[in-house]
Design an enzyme around this catalytic site. Structure first.
Site, mmCIF file in Angstrom:
data_model
loop_
_atom_site.group_PDB
_atom_site.id
_atom_site.type_symbol
_atom_site.label_atom_id
_atom_site.label_comp_id
_atom_site.label_asym_id
_atom_site.label_seq_id
_atom_site.Cartn_x
_atom_site.Cartn_y
_atom_site.Cartn_z
ATOM 1 N N CYS A 1 -31.246 29.350 -27.337
ATOM 2 C CA CYS A 1 -31.986 29.893 -26.248
ATOM 3 C C CYS A 1 -31.123 30.138 -24.843
ATOM 4 O O CYS A 1 -31.908 30.242 -23.969
ATOM 5 C CB CYS A 1 -33.379 29.049 -26.333
ATOM 6 S SG CYS A 1 -32.695 27.223 -25.705
ATOM 7 N N GLU B 1 -32.804 14.751 -35.262
ATOM 8 C CA GLU B 1 -33.516 14.951 -33.944
ATOM 9 C C GLU B 1 -33.292 13.911 -32.920
ATOM 10 O O GLU B 1 -33.223 12.787 -33.574
ATOM 11 C CB GLU B 1 -34.993 15.477 -34.143
ATOM 12 C CG GLU B 1 -35.861 15.638 -32.946
ATOM 13 C CD GLU B 1 -35.547 16.606 -32.137
ATOM 14 O OE1 GLU B 1 -35.552 16.314 -31.090
ATOM 15 O OE2 GLU B 1 -35.139 17.754 -32.527
#
Length: 438
Positions: A396, A322
């Site tokens: 997304c 991340e």
């Protein structure tokens, strides 16, 4: 001879009003008509509709118009269920039947994938949840109007900094929507309303969470009123005096359950807005990735461990990576809390080459990536170097998925599954999932 300044003449629009036929929708949900062969984009219109529009912008290659009158409605047109539709910038497709929305979003996904990657594939059934009352998170904008001496409380208007005042929102889950009128009443009577920034509302599995961002000191008596409101609703209250500071005033630390795993979070952490779709999305990702007990799995853009934790219960090991260090630490804590000992988490810049990173030194059998809207252009070309035979890409933004898919295909992967995730009903926004295999 002296030359005197002469102001340029203003360009006159072709006409104040134009009658046109809407032929299709663009990828942002606006209707497209043609005026003198030039595409004319009109928000709030549907294919097949005859409308009167007023030009608001005219460029050499396109124009924009405002819907003035609907002459012939499409069969898919429905009455919006929210009184703030056309003003609030949140939902932009409430005028369209829900099943027609799903069909439009699936066409959009297919068109973009074909345009950028050349791939043609049958879509998997769409992942859907509740049509209304689905949002478990919302940011309410606050602004003190000095002229009217009123607190503006609501959501930003479309492409504007102006606030549409609201005390109800049908797409919010009920436990958040019921807070709106009471919060507005309390905050409107604060002694220093000019210090108010915004309110972040989240529905955790153990109750609602209210976070007040403020830019100056607040009176104790005002905070006490807000605390009383939170306690009456069995909600957790946070104050946020700065973007990186959180102070829990009352209530429990929030968490949500994810197919058997408990995931604690703070109100400024990213979690998916639509809980039901998120749960189905995780289940589908596990089915497509198909982690086996011998597999080493890499989870890129892992966040709090939304995918990492469930994958770890099936795979030999999971490596989560991340770009936000705070999220990496929380993901490790969440794994420990759920008694997961085969997952490790690393902080790395996922916008640049990562092959030299220690965690990337060993090969992976399978990869899942869930990047932000910008996609994974910084790392997508390195995926094949990690040795994975199966890649699940959760997106997304269909445009960046299509772009990144082209790179995966060039690396020898085949697109074998593709599906739409309706995380945001009644908006043009769509999420998707793709499976690539070698």
């Amino acid at each position: 001879m002296a030359r005197f300044f002469q102001p340029k003449k203003k360009l006159q629009p072709e006409s104040k009003h134009q009658q046109v036929l809407v032929e299709k929708l663009d990828h942002q949900g606006a209707g497209i008509a043609y005026l003198n062969k030039k595409p004319l984009f009109i928000d709030g219109t549907l294919p097949g509709e005859e409308v009167v529009t007023q030009l608001t912008e005219s460029k050499s290659k396109f124009a924009r118009g405002k819907l003035i009158k609907l002459l012939k409605p499409a069969a898919e047109r429905v009455e919006p269920f929210c009184s703030h539709f056309n003003q609030c910038g949140g939902c932009d497709m409430q005028h369209m039947d829900y099943q027609a929305q799903l069909a439009y979003k699936q066409r959009t996904l297919l068109q973009l994938m074909k345009k950028f990657s050349g791939s043609e594939i049958l879509l998997s059934p769409p992942v859907t949840g509740l049509e209304k009352a689905y949002r478990r998170r919302a940011r309410v904008s606050l602004m003190w109007d000095k002229k009217s001496r009123q607190l503006q409380f609501g959501f930003r208007r479309k492409q504007s900094k102006q606030i549409e005042n609201v005390t109800q929102c049908p797409v919010l889950v009920a436990e958040l929507e019921c807070l709106l009128p009471e919060l507005k009443a309390i905050l409107s009577h604060f002694q220093h309303p000019e210090h108010l920034g915004h309110v972040e509302l989240v529905a955790a599995d153990n109750g609602a969470v209210i976070t007040l961002r403020h830019t100056g000191p607040l009176l104790d008596e005002d905070v006490a009123k807000l605390r009383q409101c939170a306690e009456q609703h069995q909600a957790t209250l946070y104050l946020m005096p700065a973007s990186d500071q959180l102070e829990r005033i009352s209530g429990e630390a929030p968490y949500y359950q994810e197919i058997g795993f408990k995931v604690p979070f703070e109100p400024n952490n990213f979690i998916q807005v639509n809980q039901k779709v998120n749960q189905q999305m995780v289940v589908q990702a596990l089915e497509w990735l198909d982690p086996q007990s011998s597999d080493r799995v890499l989870d890129l853009f892992c966040g709090l461990g939304n995918f990492s934790l469930p994958i770890a219960s099936k795979a030999k090991s999971v490596t989560g990576v991340e770009g936000v260090d705070e999220m990496v630490q929380k993901a490790a804590i969440n794994a420990s809390l759920n008694q997961i000992n085969n997952a490790q988490f690393f902080h790395a810049n996922l916008e640049q080459d990562f092959v030299g990173q220690p965690w990337a030194s060993e090969k992976f059998d399978k990869i899942l990536l869930d990047p932000a809207r910008a996609g994974a252009s910084g790392i997508i070309e390195q995926v094949s170097a990690l040795g994975a035979k199966r890649v699940v890409y959760v997106s997304c933004n269909p445009a960046t998925l299509a772009r990144d898919s082209q790179s995966l295909l060039e690396q020898g992967y085949r697109l074998t599954k593709l599906g739409m995730l309706d995380m945001f009903p009644y908006t043009s926004h769509l999420e998707s999932m793709a499976l690539f295999e070698k």
